[in-house]
Design a protein around this motif. Structure first.
Motif, mmCIF file in Angstrom:
data_model
loop_
_atom_site.group_PDB
_atom_site.id
_atom_site.type_symbol
_atom_site.label_atom_id
_atom_site.label_comp_id
_atom_site.label_asym_id
_atom_site.label_seq_id
_atom_site.Cartn_x
_atom_site.Cartn_y
_atom_site.Cartn_z
ATOM 1 N N ASN A 43 -0.109 4.345 2.384
ATOM 2 C CA ASN A 43 0.139 3.911 3.668
ATOM 3 C C ASN A 43 1.728 4.262 3.753
ATOM 4 O O ASN A 43 2.193 4.812 5.010
ATOM 5 C CB ASN A 43 -0.234 2.800 4.048
ATOM 6 C CG ASN A 43 -0.275 2.550 5.444
ATOM 7 O OD1 ASN A 43 -0.298 3.305 6.288
ATOM 8 N ND2 ASN A 43 -0.382 1.417 6.083
ATOM 9 N N LYS A 61 2.774 7.766 4.138
ATOM 10 C CA LYS A 61 2.218 8.271 5.294
ATOM 11 C C LYS A 61 3.460 8.131 6.219
ATOM 12 O O LYS A 61 3.749 9.077 7.110
ATOM 13 C CB LYS A 61 0.903 7.632 5.762
ATOM 14 C CG LYS A 61 -0.226 8.942 5.345
ATOM 15 C CD LYS A 61 -1.346 8.301 6.146
ATOM 16 C CE LYS A 61 -2.583 8.435 5.061
ATOM 17 N NZ LYS A 61 -3.735 7.519 5.292
ATOM 18 N N ASP A 95 0.725 -1.076 -0.028
ATOM 19 C CA ASP A 95 0.065 -0.324 -0.024
ATOM 20 C C ASP A 95 0.912 1.124 0.198
ATOM 21 O O ASP A 95 1.479 1.586 0.947
ATOM 22 C CB ASP A 95 -0.787 0.060 0.950
ATOM 23 C CG ASP A 95 -1.926 1.010 1.077
ATOM 24 O OD1 ASP A 95 -1.525 2.168 0.426
ATOM 25 O OD2 ASP A 95 -2.790 1.348 2.063
#
Lengths: 130, 337, 518
Positions: free
Chosen positions: B5, B8, B2
Motif C-alpha cells: 500500500n 502504491k 502494509d
C-alpha cells in the motif's frame, strides 16, 4: 542510524524577529534533535509543505507580531488536512495568556512567552513525544 | 505497515507517504528492505545530479535556480540536502530550505533535508535509497546537495550520474584543500558569484589546477581522457548562468547515454551497492554475535595468537554456526537485528 | 569583565584635549552641544502606532496632551514589508504591531489636526522609507507646509535590516541606491530631515553585546558615508543629516561608555578618514530606546524600574531623544495606562532628578573613561575585521554579523539558564502567581475596516494617473535617475504603497538571507 527527533522551526508571517527562533533552534540541536529551519516570512502553506516533506515530529512556530490568532489556527487546520494530526504543534512569542488558552482548545500544544527557559522547551518536546 | 500500500501511495506521489518512507530508511526500519524491493521497478529513469562545494559559495541558491529552471522545462524534481550533524551532541540545524523557496508550494518538487548522523558509510547508503524513494514518486531529476568534500561526500557522488562542483572567486584556499578529492569526480564546475572581484584570475588559476589535478590517467567520464571539464560562471542570486548550466548538464548526460557510459556507470553503482549490502549485513551480524566477541577477547594476549590467526578462528566459528539463516532472512524479516 | 577598582592608572594615557574635549568640541566625547540639557532637554518621543490611522491619530493626540514633545510612528508589518492592507500576505497582521498606512489618504488621517510645522516626526520605516517620506511631504503640501519646513527622521537603515531586524525587501545594492537617492533629494528639498537613523537598537535586540552594537552600527554608518561619496555627493552635503539610534540595555556604565565612545569614533573617522570639513558632519546625534529584550513577561511592573535605569543611562550618555518602553510590551502593544507611566518616567528624570543640570556629569570617572577607551578599541578591531572581509555588504552576504550576533544571543541565553546572569523574576526571586495587568487588544474589525478603506480608495481615484505615475517609477528604477520625485508624484496620485513597491520588486528583485546559526 538512530531515530532522531525532528523539529521544524519556522517564522511565519511578515515578522523578522528571529532571535528567539534561532536560540531555540540551537538549544534543540544541542539537545540532539534535528532542526529544520525554514527561515523568515513563511506562509502557512509553505510551513505545512515543509512539515510534510521533512516528516517532522514537531512543528514549532515563533510569532512576535501579534498575528498568532490568525497564523496558529491556519497552520493547525492545514496540518490536519495534510494528515499531520499526530504531529506536535508548539511555539512561542508575544502571546497573551487568554489567547494561549484559546489556541490550546484548537489542539495547539504549549506556547512559550518571553523569559521561558530553554530547558523547559527541550523537556516539553521530549516528554510530549515519549 | 502494509508495504504494498505504501509503495502504491509513493508511486502516486503522495508527499506524506514519500516522506514517511524516507524516515524508514533513515531510521533503519526493519521494513526498509521490503520497501526498497517494492519500489525497485519504478527506479532507474531519473537523472541524478550531485551538487557540492565549499561553504558559502551559493550551492543552495544554485539548486534553487535549477529547480525553477527544470520546472520551466516541465520536469519534476526531487532534492536531498545533506548537512553535517554536530559531532558533540548528534543534533543538527538543517537550513538549506531557506534558499530553496523560489517555486513555493509545488507538487512537482519534493525537498528533503538530511543530517549526516555521524556515520559516513551509512550516509551514502541512506542518501541513495532516499533518492530511490523520491524517484519512484515520478521525478525526472534528483539533485543531491552536500557541503564540503569529505570521504562521505565522495561516496555519495560515486552513485550519481553527474557531479556539479560549485565554487566562487573567493574559493582559492578551498581548491588547494580539495585538489585530490572532489576535483577528480566533478563533471561540471560552476564559478558562482561571478560579479565578485577576481573572477578572471580565479578561473585561469582553476583551469591550471585542473590540468594538474586531473592527469590523463584519470579519464574523464564524459568521453576521452583528454576531454576538458567544462568551467561555467554564474550569478545564481540573479538567475544568471543557470540555463547554461542546465544545458551543459543535459548535453553531458545525453552524451553519456548515447555512448553507453551511463548504463555502464549505473551497473557499476549497482554492483557497488550490492557489495555494500552484503558487507553491511555481515558486519552487523559480526558485531552482534556475542560468541565471536567473547572468542576474540579470550584469544587476545595468548601466546602465539596473532591477529590473523584469531580472525581465522573466528571465521571458522562464524561459518560453522550455520549463519545462513541469520544472514539470508526469509521474506518477512528485514535488515537490522 | 570589569575590575574591582579603577584608578588613575587606568586613565593615564588619556589626553583631555585629544580624547575628551569640552562638550560641543571635537572629538565630542562629552556631548555634541556645549550646554546639552541646560539648553534644551531631550525630545521625549514614544514610538507609537496601532490599528488604523484613526486609532493612532487618537493616541498621538493623547500623548501630546500628556506632554510628549515629538512623534514617532510605528508602522504595522504589512506597511514595513511594502504590502497594502488588503494583500493576501497582510492577513492577520494589519494594525497589529503598528499603524497600517497604505496610501497618502491614510497618512492624511494619521496627522489630521497635527500641524506638521509644529512637530518633528520620526518614522520607523526602512525598505519603503522613500515612499512613506513622499506620503509625508505630499501631506505637508495639503496642510500648506512646504517640504523645507518639515522636521523629522526616517529610519531608512537597510544595512541593519540584513544584519539584524530582517525586514528587508530588495537586495543590498538597489537598497543602497534608493538610500542615496533619498539623501540627495533631501539635501536639496527637505534640508531639516534626518535621512538615515543608523540603528544599533535592532542589532542589540537581536542579541548582540554592547561592543557589537557599537561596532556594527558605526560600521554601517561608514558604509552609508562611502555610498554617498561613491554616488558623487560631497560628504558635507549629507553627513550632517545622518543620525543614530542606540539601545539602552541593562549594564548601566557600559551603556553610558558606549554612547561616549560612539561620539568619539564617529568624529574621528568623519574628520580624519572621510575628510568632512563641516563640523556638523562630525556630530553623532542619537535617539535612544530602552531595551525591549530585557523586559519580562513575569512580574511586569518590574519593567518600569528596568526602563527607568536604562533611561538614566541614555541621559547620562547624552542622548538627543528618548523612548521609554512600557511595562506590558512583552505581551502586547502598550495600553494608555502603561505608556503614560513610561512617559512619566522620562518626565521625572528630566524634572526631578537633577541629572540635567551639569553636562556629562560622569566625565573623568576612572571607570567610565577606561570603559569608553576599551569599547573604542574593541570597535576598531571589528572595523579591521570587516575591512578584511571587504566591507559591510560582503560581510552581510557572508553572514559575518549574523553569526556574531547569533553566537552572542545564544551565550546570553545560556548565561541565564546557568544562572551566571540573574534576571529578576526569571531565574531568581520568581513568583508563581503575579497579578495580571490589563493589556491592549486590536479588534478584528481593524483589518476589515482598513481593507475596505484601501479598496474604496482604489475605486475612487484617477487610475490613469496612477498608472502613468507607476510607469514613471519603473522607468526611473531602470534608468538610474532619482526615484524620490517619482515617488512623490505617485503619492500625490494616491498610488498605494503596495503598488509602488510591487514595481520595485519587479525591477530590483527580492533578498533571501544566508542561513546562519551558532
Amino acid at each position: 542510524m538512530d531515530k532522531k527527533i525532528r523539529v521544524l522551526v519556522a517564522k511565519p508571517g511578515l515578522d523578522g524577529h528571529d532571535r528567539g527562533a534561532k536560540v531555540v533552534a540551537c538549544a534543540l540541536r544541542d539537545a540532539g534533535m534535528e532542526v529544520i529551519y525554514t527561515g523568515l516570512h513563511q506562509t502557512p502553506e509553505m510551513i505545512v509543505q515543509a512539515a510534510v516533506e521533512e516528516d517532522v515530529d514537531v512543528v514549532a512556530l515563533s510569532v512576535l507580531s501579534g498575528a498568532h490568532m490568525t497564523i496558529f489556527p491556519k497552520v493547525r487546520k492545514l496540518m490536519k488536512a495534510q494528515g499531520l494530526k499526530d504531529v506536535l504543534m508548539t511555539g512561542g512569542g508575544i502571546i497573551p495568556e487568554e489567547d494561549i488558552k484559546k489556541l490550546s482548545k484548537l489542539g495547539v500544544g504549549r506556547l512559550f512567552t518571553p523569559g521561558a527557559p530553554l530547558k523547559d522547551i527541550v523537556e516539553y518536546i521530549r516528554a510530549a513525544l515519549s | 505497515m502494509d508495504i504494498n500500500n505504501l509503495v502504491k501511495r509513493i508511486v502516486a506521489a503522495d508527499k506524506l507517504s514519500i516522506s514517511r518512507a524516507i524516515s524508514m530508511i533513515e531510521n533503519n526500519s526493519p521494513d526498509s528492505d521490503n520497501l526498497l524491493d517494492g519500489i525497485h521497478k519504478y527506479v532507474g529513469r531519473a537523472l541524478r545530479i550531485g551538487v557540492t562545494g565549499p561553504p558559502g559559495v551559493g550551492k543552495s541558491t544554485i539548486v534553487n535556480e535549477l529547480i525553477a529552471a527544470l520546472r520551466k522545462r516541465d520536469k519534476r524534481v526531487g532534492v536531498i540536502a545533506v548537512d553535517p550533524s554536530s559531532i558533540f551532541c548528534g543534533g543538527a540545524i538543517l537550513g538549506d530550505r531557506i534558499r530553496m523557496q523560489k517555486i513555493g508550494v509545488d507538487n512537482g518538487v519534493f525537498i528533503r533535508s538530511m543530517a549526516t548522523r555521524g556515520c559516513s558509510g551509512g550516509l551514502s547508503r541512506a542518501t541513495v535509497e532516499t533518492a530511490d524513494i523520491i524517484e519512484a514518486s515520478g521525478k525526472d531529476y534528483i539533485i543531491i546537495e552536500t557541503v564540503g568534500v569529505g570521504q562521505s561526500e565522495v561516496e555519495i557522488f560515486r552513485s550519481v550520474d553527474a557531479v556539479v562542483l560549485v565554487l566562487s572567486p573567493e574559493s582559492g584556499d578551498a581548491i588547494q584543500a580539495m585538489k585530490a578529492g572532489i576535483m577528480e569526480i566533478a563533471d561540471v564546475i560552476v564559478v558562482n558569484k561571478a560579479d565578485r572581484p577576481g573572477l578572471d584570475a580565479f578561473v585561469t588559476n582553476l583551469k591550471n589546477t585542473l590540468e594538474l589535478a586531473r592527469p590523463q590517467s584519470v579519464p574523464h567520464l564524459c568521453g576521452s581522457s583528454k576531454a576538458k571539464i567544462p568551467v561555467l560562471t554564474a550569478q545564481a542570486n540573479a538567475g544568471i548562468g543557470i540555463a547554461e548550466l542546465l544545458d551543459t548538464l543535459e548535453k553531458y548526460l545525453s552524451g553519456l547515454k548515447e555512448s553507453g557510459k551511463l548504463a555502464q556507470r549505473r551497473r557499476d553503482v549497482l554492483r557497488e551497492r550490492i557489495k555494500t549490502h552484503i558487507l553491511t549485513r555481515l558486519e552487523e551480524h559480526l558485531l552482534s554475535d556475542k560468541k565471536i566477541t567473547k572468542l576474540v577477547d579470550n584469544e587476545i594476549g595468548k601466546a602465539g595468537a596473532t591477529p590473523g590467526k584469531i580472525a581465522q578462528k573466528a571465521l571458522r566459528v562464524l561459518i560453522n554456526r550455520k549463519t545462513r539463516k541469520v544472514l539470508i532472512p526469509s521474506k518477512k524479516r528485514g535488515r537490522g537485528v | 569583565m570589569s575590575k574591582i577598582i579603577y584608578t588613575k592608572e587606568d586613565v593615564a594615557n588619556i589626553d583631555y584635549q585629544r580624547d575628551l574635549g569640552m562638550p560641543g568640541e571635537y572629538p565630542f566625547t562629552r556631548g555634541v552641544y556645549p550646554d546639552m540639557y541646560r539648553g534644551q532637554v531631550w525630545t521625549m518621543r514614544q514610538f507609537s502606532g496601532l490599528g488604523t490611522a484613526i486609532d493612532t491619530n487618537k493616541r498621538y493626540k493623547f500623548l501630546l496632551a500628556k506632554g510628549q514633545t515629538g512623534l514617532s510612528v510605528a508602522f504595522d508589518l504589512p506597511t514595513i514589508m511594502g504590502y497594502d492592507s488588503d494583500h493576501e500576505r497582510a492577513k492577520g497582521e494589519v494594525g497589529k504591531c503598528g499603524v497600517a498606512i497604505s496610501s497618502l489618504a491614510d497618512m492624511e488621517t494619521l496627522f489630521s489636526g497635527i500641524p506638521l510645522d509644529k512637530v518633528s516626526t520620526s518614522m520607523t520605516i526602512n525598505a519603503p522609507a522613500g515612499i512613506l517620506l513622499a506620503f509625508y511631504i505630499a501631506m505637508g503640501e495639503k496642510q500648506g507646509v512646504s517640504s523645507d519646513k518639515l522636521r523629522g527622521t526616517i529610519q531608512n537603515d537597510l544595512l541593519k535590516e540584513y544584519i539584524a531586524q530582517k525586514s528587508w525587501i530588495f537586495p543590498p545594492k538597489p537598497s543602497l541606491r534608493i538610500i542615496t537617492d533619498i539623501m540627495a533629494y533631501c539635501a536639496d528639498r527637505v534640508p531639516k530631515w534626518n535621512t538615515i537613523s543608523i540603528s544599533g537598537y535592532h542589532i542589540r535586540e537581536a542579541g548582540s553585546t554592547a561592543l557589537q552594537e557599537l561596532a556594527f552600527t558605526v560600521a554601517d554608518g561608514f558604509a552609508y558615508v562611502e555610498a554617498g561619496i561613491a554616488a558623487g555627493l560631497d560628504v558635507d552635503t549629507f553627513a550632517p543629516r545622518l543620525s543614530y539610534f542606540f539601545n539602552a540595555h541593562s549594564n548601566f556604565f557600559e551603556e553610558i561608555a558606549k554612547y561616549r565612545a560612539a561620539r568619539r569614533i564617529w568624529a574621528r573617522h568623519m574628520k580624519e578618514r572621510y575628510k568632512a570639513k563641516d563640523q556638523r558632519s562630525w556630530l553623532l546625534r542619537f535617539h535612544t530606546q530602552t531595551a525591549g529584550c530585557t523586559l519580562t513577561a513575569q512580574q511586569q511592573e518590574n519593567n518600569i524600574v528596568r526602563t527607568a535605569y536604562q533611561a538614566l543611562s541614555a541621559v547620562l550618555g547624552g542622548t538627543q531623544s528618548l523612548h521609554t518602553n512600557s511595562m506590558d510590551e512583552t505581551l502586547a502593544l502598550p495600553s494608555e495606562h502603561a505608556v503614560t507611566v513610561a512617559l512619566r518616567t522620562q518626565q521625572i528624570l528630566a524634572n526631578e532628578s537633577g541629572v540635567t543640570e551639569s553636562v556629562d556629569p560622569l566625565g573623568g570617572s576612572y571607570y567610565l573613561e577606561a570603559l569608553t577607551n576599551q569599547l573604542e578599541a574593541g570597535a576598531e578591531e571589528y572595523f579591521e575585521q570587516i575591512n578584511k572581509i571587504g566591507g559591510v555588504v560582503p560581510a552581510i552576504e557572508q553572514g559575518f554579523f549574523q553569526k556574531e550576533i547569533a553566537r552572542s544571543a545564544y551565550q546570553y541565553q545560556q548565561e541565564i539558564e546557568s544562572r551566571k546572569r540573574i534576571v529578576v523574576g526569571i531565574n531568581e526571586f520568581v513568583e508563581t502567581d503575579a497579578p495580571d495587568i490589563e493589556i491592549l487588544k486590536i479588534p478584528a474589525t481593524v483589518e476589515r475596516n482598513q481593507c475596505a478603506r484601501v479598496k474604496k480608495l482604489r475605486a475612487g481615484r484617477n487610475n490613469k494617473a496612477v498608472k502613468s505615475a507607476l510607469d514613471a517609477v519603473r522607468k526611473s528604477a531602470r534608468d538610474g535617475s532619482n526615484l524620490m520625485p517619482k515617488f512623490l508624484d505617485a503619492a500625490r496620485a494616491y498610488a498605494t504603497l503596495g503598488e509602488i513597491i510591487q514595481v520595485l520588486r519587479e525591477e530590483f528583485g527580492e533578498y533571501k538571507e544566508p542561513p546562519t546559526f551558532w
